[in-house]
Enzyme design. Structure first.
Site, mmCIF file in Angstrom:
data_model
loop_
_atom_site.group_PDB
_atom_site.id
_atom_site.type_symbol
_atom_site.label_atom_id
_atom_site.label_comp_id
_atom_site.label_asym_id
_atom_site.label_seq_id
_atom_site.Cartn_x
_atom_site.Cartn_y
_atom_site.Cartn_z
ATOM 1 N N ASP A 83 1.995 1.150 7.462
ATOM 2 C CA ASP A 83 2.410 2.064 8.523
ATOM 3 C C ASP A 83 3.895 1.840 8.759
ATOM 4 O O ASP A 83 4.339 1.462 9.845
ATOM 5 C CB ASP A 83 1.579 1.886 9.788
ATOM 6 C CG ASP A 83 0.266 2.664 9.707
ATOM 7 O OD1 ASP A 83 0.008 3.310 8.666
ATOM 8 O OD2 ASP A 83 -0.501 2.637 10.682
ATOM 9 N N ASN A 121 -2.188 4.036 6.517
ATOM 10 C CA ASN A 121 -2.754 5.379 6.631
ATOM 11 C C ASN A 121 -1.735 6.398 7.136
ATOM 12 O O ASN A 121 -1.739 7.560 6.716
ATOM 13 C CB ASN A 121 -3.991 5.373 7.531
ATOM 14 C CG ASN A 121 -3.753 4.713 8.872
ATOM 15 O OD1 ASN A 121 -3.481 3.516 8.935
ATOM 16 N ND2 ASN A 121 -3.859 5.470 9.947
ATOM 17 N N HIS A 224 -9.154 -0.885 16.142
ATOM 18 C CA HIS A 224 -9.845 -0.305 14.994
ATOM 19 C C HIS A 224 -11.060 -1.122 14.570
ATOM 20 O O HIS A 224 -12.001 -0.579 13.978
ATOM 21 C CB HIS A 224 -8.885 -0.173 13.803
ATOM 22 C CG HIS A 224 -7.774 0.789 14.039
ATOM 23 N ND1 HIS A 224 -7.968 2.145 14.148
ATOM 24 C CD2 HIS A 224 -6.435 0.599 14.196
ATOM 25 C CE1 HIS A 224 -6.807 2.755 14.354
ATOM 26 N NE2 HIS A 224 -5.870 1.831 14.386
ATOM 27 N N HIS A 250 -2.552 -2.574 10.769
ATOM 28 C CA HIS A 250 -3.462 -1.523 11.247
ATOM 29 C C HIS A 250 -3.777 -1.669 12.726
ATOM 30 O O HIS A 250 -3.518 -0.752 13.510
ATOM 31 C CB HIS A 250 -4.729 -1.472 10.403
ATOM 32 C CG HIS A 250 -5.507 -0.198 10.557
ATOM 33 N ND1 HIS A 250 -4.907 1.052 10.546
ATOM 34 C CD2 HIS A 250 -6.843 0.039 10.718
ATOM 35 C CE1 HIS A 250 -5.836 1.991 10.685
ATOM 36 N NE2 HIS A 250 -7.012 1.397 10.798
#
Length: 332
Positions: A83, A121, A224, A250
């Site tokens: 990211d 992602n 998450h 993440h």
């Protein structure tokens, strides 16, 4: 006869170009890079994740403390757990976000070392090929980003794994988000090849320390939580091959979970900018060594016999330390 020879040669050339551009998945073994340890055999590096916000959300403050700690520890390189550019990756190799979120932020002298980056992602929502392009390396020589690769330092080997294609939700229920799957489709073949390559590379490794780096969590109490697809597909490979550390981002937090059924330490360093999610899932206190729902980064120091990690907050204060020792390799 000459015409017949030209056609297969042309097809091979086209395939090679498409492979270089990332438009077809590579079936070859993982590309390997070397990062020699210091003369005394030690290695030192920082880990930061989920950072690319043009300096906002305390990204610049985290970067400043990374520079200070990086100088103190005489780091050899930096790892990014993905990211890298919010919210939707890069639009191309000329996207000013590369300069505004990376080059102009991590300016400290100690951070002018190689950066080894994986995709997250959010990076897949933009032009993935831009982040993988050698053009960015020419713009800033620190930048090295591949889908999956190996970094060999002698005493330790690092296995960088492209985790985003494992998550079903990005394919089955992406909502309004658009993902750049060039080089990943057909997905089943891509993942099968990747898992075989990682398993083979880990099995063949004779390094004293084996470290796997990915963007997504395997075990996490954060927003998450666990990534089920990695738990079922990647984790058994890590356990079977005596991996020491799994490092990820993440979840926008700093976290250390110690596995109860293997030596693996699960280390989350995803506090490079926007954090403070405020939702933490219960976790077995015997496994949860540290959790901080905020901004910061991690350092790792390695010798042949020891690994020492530390987590730092946005002010550069040490919040958690942990270490482990191994017997040195026998000379016989």
């Amino acid at each position: 006869m000459a015409t017949l020879l030209k056609k297969p040669m042309l097809l091979c050339l086209i395939f090679a170009v498409l492979l270089q551009m990332g438009l077809v998945p590579a079936a070859a073994e993982l590309r390997r890079f070397e990062q020699p340890a210091k003369a005394d055999g030690s290695l030192s590096f920082l880990v930061v994740g989920d950072w690319g916000r043009r300096g906002r959300y305390n990204q610049s403050d985290v970067a400043a403390q990374m520079g200070i700690i990086g100088e103190k520890l005489d780091i050899d390189f930096v790892i990014s757990t993905g990211d890298n550019f919010y919210d939707n990756g890069l639009t191309g190799v000329d996207d000013p976000a590369f300069d505004e979120s990376f080059a102009k932020i991590y300016t400290a002298t100690s951070l002018q070392k190689q950066w080894y980056n994986v995709l997250g992602n959010h990076d897949y929502r933009g032009d993935v090929l831009a982040q993988l392009s050698s053009i960015l390396r020419k713009i800033d020589s620190r930048w090295l980003c591949l889908r999956s690769f190996i970094l060999d330092s002698g005493i330790a080997e690092f296995f960088f794994v492209d985790t985003t294609p494992f998550a079903d939700k990005y394919f089955d229920d992406p909502g309004e988000d658009v993902y750049d799957w060039r080089g990943v489709l057909p997905r089943k073949k891509y993942l099968s090849t990747l898992l075989k390559d990682v398993d083979s590379a880990l099995r063949d490794s004779s390094a004293k320390w084996k470290i796997v780096v990915g963007h997504h969590t395997i075990q996490s109490a954060g927003h998450h939580g666990n990534t089920d697809e990695l738990v079922t597909q990647l984790l058994p490979i890590l356990q079977a091959n005596s991996v020491d550390l799994y490092i990820n981002g993440h979840d926008h937090c700093l976290e250390h979970i110690s596995s109860s059924d293997s030596p693996i330490q699960f280390l989350t360093s995803g506090g490079g900018s926007k954090a403070w999610r405020g939702d933490v899932k219960w976790w077995n206190p015997k496994e949860m060594k540290f959790y901080y729902d905020g901004q910061g980064f991690m350092s790792v120091q390695i010798t042949e016999t020891e690994v020492d990690i530390a987590f730092y907050d946005v002010f550069g204060s040490v919040m958690h330390k942990w270490g482990v020792s191994k017997q040195p390799h026998s000379a016989f």
